[in-house]
Write a protein that holds these residues in place. Structure first.
Motif, PDB file in Angstrom:
ATOM      1  N   GLY A 142     -10.055   7.191   3.185  1.00  0.00           N
ATOM      2  CA  GLY A 142      -8.818   7.962   3.188  1.00  0.00           C
ATOM      3  C   GLY A 142      -8.408   8.557   4.516  1.00  0.00           C
ATOM      4  O   GLY A 142      -7.366   9.176   4.628  1.00  0.00           O
ATOM      5  N   GLN A 178       1.460  -1.202   9.584  1.00  0.00           N
ATOM      6  CA  GLN A 178       2.555  -0.241   9.519  1.00  0.00           C
ATOM      7  C   GLN A 178       3.896  -0.969   9.658  1.00  0.00           C
ATOM      8  O   GLN A 178       3.942  -2.091  10.155  1.00  0.00           O
ATOM      9  N   HIS A 228      -8.242   2.441   7.827  1.00  0.00           N
ATOM     10  CA  HIS A 228      -8.442   3.723   7.153  1.00  0.00           C
ATOM     11  C   HIS A 228      -9.833   3.669   6.530  1.00  0.00           C
ATOM     12  O   HIS A 228     -10.183   2.680   5.885  1.00  0.00           O
ATOM     13  N   ARG A 247      -7.380   8.029   8.491  1.00  0.00           N
ATOM     14  CA  ARG A 247      -6.870   7.059   9.462  1.00  0.00           C
ATOM     15  C   ARG A 247      -7.781   7.036  10.686  1.00  0.00           C
ATOM     16  O   ARG A 247      -8.163   8.095  11.196  1.00  0.00           O
ATOM     17  N   ALA A 274      -4.308  -1.564   7.235  1.00  0.00           N
ATOM     18  CA  ALA A 274      -2.889  -1.495   6.924  1.00  0.00           C
ATOM     19  C   ALA A 274      -2.045  -1.931   8.109  1.00  0.00           C
ATOM     20  O   ALA A 274      -2.380  -1.633   9.260  1.00  0.00           O
ATOM     21  N   ASP A 325      -0.768   4.235  -1.603  1.00  0.00           N
ATOM     22  CA  ASP A 325      -2.029   4.680  -1.001  1.00  0.00           C
ATOM     23  C   ASP A 325      -1.864   5.247   0.406  1.00  0.00           C
ATOM     24  O   ASP A 325      -2.515   6.210   0.762  1.00  0.00           O
ATOM     25  N   ILE A 326      -1.008   4.608   1.207  1.00  0.00           N
ATOM     26  CA  ILE A 326      -0.969   4.961   2.626  1.00  0.00           C
ATOM     27  C   ILE A 326       0.420   5.385   3.102  1.00  0.00           C
ATOM     28  O   ILE A 326       0.539   6.289   3.898  1.00  0.00           O
ATOM     29  N   LEU A 338       0.818  -1.211   0.000  1.00  0.00           N
ATOM     30  CA  LEU A 338       0.000   0.000   0.000  1.00  0.00           C
ATOM     31  C   LEU A 338       0.853   1.264   0.000  1.00  0.00           C
ATOM     32  O   LEU A 338       0.386   2.337   0.394  1.00  0.00           O
TER      33      LEU A 338
END
Length: 107
Positions: free
Chosen positions: A79, A68, A76, A81, A66, A48-49, A45
């Motif tokens: 869009g 990290q 998310h 978080r 997601a 995107d992220i 991602l």
């Protein structure tokens, strides 16, 4: 304890740890089978992220989940978080979701 006993104890501990790893790896497959859900593959991602982020995009729900680089899982929505479990910053629904996820994942 002699060196031989220590080596045997260490080997037994490694075997217990390996068994725990096997059990943990089997849990997602068992959950998938029990629920009848097909688990999506993790995707990169980055675009995107963020850099080093892997996760799943669920377009029908407008959600991305997601992982990290530090291992934290962050949802998310459209869009934005969603902070989870942070009493000072997370919205009530974020704290409730975090509590539910922890309860389900810890049992």
């Amino acid at each position: 304890m002699t060196a031989e006993q220590q080596a045997l104890a260490a080997q037994a501990e490694r075997e217990r740890a390996a068994e725990q790893v096997r059990e943990l790896r089997d849990r997602p497959a068992a959950a998938q089978t029990a629920s009848g859900l097909v688990l999506p593959e993790l995707a990169d991602l980055n675009g995107d992220i963020g850099d080093g982020v892997r996760g799943v995009i669920l377009p029908e729900a407008g959600i991305a989940l997601a992982r990290q680089p530090d291992g934290a899982v962050v949802p998310h929505h459209q869009g934005r978080r969603i902070r989870l479990g942070d009493p000072a910053h997370a919205p009530a629904h974020g704290r409730a979701l975090a509590a539910g996820l922890l309860a389900v994942c810890s049992r």
